[in-house]
Design a protein around this motif. Structure first.
Motif, PDB file in Angstrom:
ATOM      1  N   LEU A  36       0.829  -1.206   0.000  1.00  0.00           N
ATOM      2  CA  LEU A  36       0.000   0.000   0.000  1.00  0.00           C
ATOM      3  C   LEU A  36       0.864   1.257   0.000  1.00  0.00           C
ATOM      4  O   LEU A  36       0.598   2.202  -0.748  1.00  0.00           O
ATOM      5  CB  LEU A  36      -0.933  -0.001   1.219  1.00  0.00           C
ATOM      6  N   SER A  37       1.915   1.273   0.827  1.00  0.00           N
ATOM      7  CA  SER A  37       2.792   2.441   0.878  1.00  0.00           C
ATOM      8  C   SER A  37       3.456   2.694  -0.473  1.00  0.00           C
ATOM      9  O   SER A  37       3.582   3.835  -0.916  1.00  0.00           O
ATOM     10  CB  SER A  37       3.856   2.253   1.962  1.00  0.00           C
ATOM     11  N   ALA A  38       3.871   1.616  -1.136  1.00  0.00           N
ATOM     12  CA  ALA A  38       4.518   1.755  -2.438  1.00  0.00           C
ATOM     13  C   ALA A  38       3.559   2.348  -3.468  1.00  0.00           C
ATOM     14  O   ALA A  38       3.932   3.251  -4.226  1.00  0.00           O
ATOM     15  CB  ALA A  38       5.033   0.399  -2.907  1.00  0.00           C
ATOM     16  N   TYR A  39       2.332   1.854  -3.503  1.00  0.00           N
ATOM     17  CA  TYR A  39       1.355   2.373  -4.464  1.00  0.00           C
ATOM     18  C   TYR A  39       0.995   3.825  -4.166  1.00  0.00           C
ATOM     19  O   TYR A  39       0.835   4.647  -5.085  1.00  0.00           O
ATOM     20  CB  TYR A  39       0.092   1.505  -4.463  1.00  0.00           C
ATOM     21  N   LEU A  40       0.860   4.167  -2.896  1.00  0.00           N
ATOM     22  CA  LEU A  40       0.551   5.548  -2.527  1.00  0.00           C
ATOM     23  C   LEU A  40       1.668   6.478  -2.975  1.00  0.00           C
ATOM     24  O   LEU A  40       1.423   7.536  -3.561  1.00  0.00           O
ATOM     25  CB  LEU A  40       0.334   5.652  -1.017  1.00  0.00           C
ATOM     26  N   ASP A  41       2.909   6.083  -2.708  1.00  0.00           N
ATOM     27  CA  ASP A  41       4.056   6.915  -3.065  1.00  0.00           C
ATOM     28  C   ASP A  41       4.154   7.103  -4.578  1.00  0.00           C
ATOM     29  O   ASP A  41       4.413   8.208  -5.057  1.00  0.00           O
ATOM     30  CB  ASP A  41       5.340   6.280  -2.529  1.00  0.00           C
TER      31      ASP A  41
END
Length: 250
Positions: A36-41
Motif C-alpha cells: 500500500l505504501s509503495a502504491y501511494l508513493d
C-alpha cells in the motif's frame, strides 16, 4: 542518559501550494502495508505506517495525517476502537480495511464514522483511487494549502521547494542533497523516533529501478557524510539488525 523525545512539527508559511497528502497506513501485516505504501508513493501521496492500534493513534496525534487507511483486525487496539478515538478527536477521513465481508461490519464502520470500506483481498490501485476520491470530498473546493515545512531539532525541510536547512543561532545553512537523499531524510523526519527497515525506505524513497536493500545503506551513508560535514553527527542513526531512525538533530 537517553535523549528526550524529538518532536516533529509541520508548519505552514504564507506561500500557497499543494503539498502531497500524508496517508497513515494502519496495518499489522507488513507485506500488505508495504504494498500500500509503495502504491501511494508512486501515485503522488506520502505515507507513514503503524503496526498496531496504539501506534496508529500516536502517529495520528503527532503527524495529523490527511487520511487513515485502517485495518479492522489490529493488535493492542482494534480498528473500531481506533476509529472511535479518531472521530472523538476530529474529522480525519478514514477508510476501513478488513477481511470480513459482512453487512453488519460495514454498518458498524459507517455508524462510527468511516468514510469508506474496502474488503480484502483488494487491488492496491483501487485503494489508491478510493483514497484520492475521499481526499477530494474532504477538501473544500478552491481551498489553498500553505507551504509545508517540517521542523525536527535543527533540521528544517521545505517540502514545496525541496530545500533542507540546518539551523543555528549563527544562521541557517542550506544542504545540497540529491532527490533520493531528500526523500530519505524527510521520510525519517515525519516520525523521528521510529526505526524504519531498509525495505520500508527502499519502497518509500528510492527510484523504482533500485531493488536491493543494500542500496539504501549506500544512500544513507552519503547523506550522513553531508550532514556530518555541516556539523550534525550520527544522523541518520543506525539501529543494528533493524534499519535507521532519524537520531538527534539538535
Amino acid at each position: 542518559m537517553p535523549h528526550p523525545p524529538i518532536p516533529a512539527s509541520r508548519v505552514a508559511t504564507s506561500q500557497p501550494s499543494a503539498p502531497r497528502a500524508l496517508v497513515l497506513v494502519a496495518e499489522d501485516e507488513p507485506e500488505i502495508a508495504e504494498i500500500l505504501s509503495a502504491y501511494l508513493d508512486r501515485n503522488g501521496l506520502r505515507s507513514i505506517r503503524a503496526a498496531d492500534g496504539r501506534q496508529a493513534l500516536d502517529l495520528h496525534l503527532s503527524l495529523k495525517p490527511d487520511l487513515v487507511l485502517l485495518d479492522v483486525g489490529m493488535p493492542r487496539l482494534d480498528g473500531w476502537q481506533v476509529l472511535s478515538e479518531i472521530r472523538h478527536r476530529g474529522e480525519t477521513p478514514v477508510i476501513m480495511l478488513t477481511a470480513m465481508d459482512q453487512d453488519m461490519d460495514k454498518l458498524t464502520g459507517l455508524r462510527i464514522g468511516a468514510d469508506d470500506y474496502i474488503v480484502k483481498p483488494f487491488n492496491p490501485a483501487e485503494v489508491v483511487a478510493r483514497v484520492n476520491a475521499v481526499l477530494r470530498r474532504s477538501r473544500p473546493a478552491g481551498r489553498d494549502h500553505g507551504r509545508e515545512v517540517i521542523r525536527v531539532g535543527r533540521l528544517h525541510a521545505d517540502m514545496e521547494s525541496h530545500e533542507i536547512r540546518l539551523c543555528s543561532p549563527d544562521g541557517d545553512q542550506p544542504l545540497t542533497l540529491t532527490l533520493t537523499e531528500f526523500r530519505l531524510l524527510t521520510h525519517l523526519m515525519y516520525a523521528p523516533r521510529r526505526v524504519f527497515s531498509r525495505g520500508e525506505l527502499l519502497v518509500a524513497c528510492l527510484p523504482e529501478g533500485e531493488t536491493l536493500e543494500r542500496t539504501v545503506d549506500s544512500h544513507v551513508s552519503k547523506l550522513r557524510k553531508k550532514l556530518e560535514a555541516a556539523g550534525l553527527e550520527a544522523v541518520p542513526a543506525s539501529v543494528r539488525g533493524v534499519g535507521y531512525r532519524l537520531g538527534d538533530p539538535s
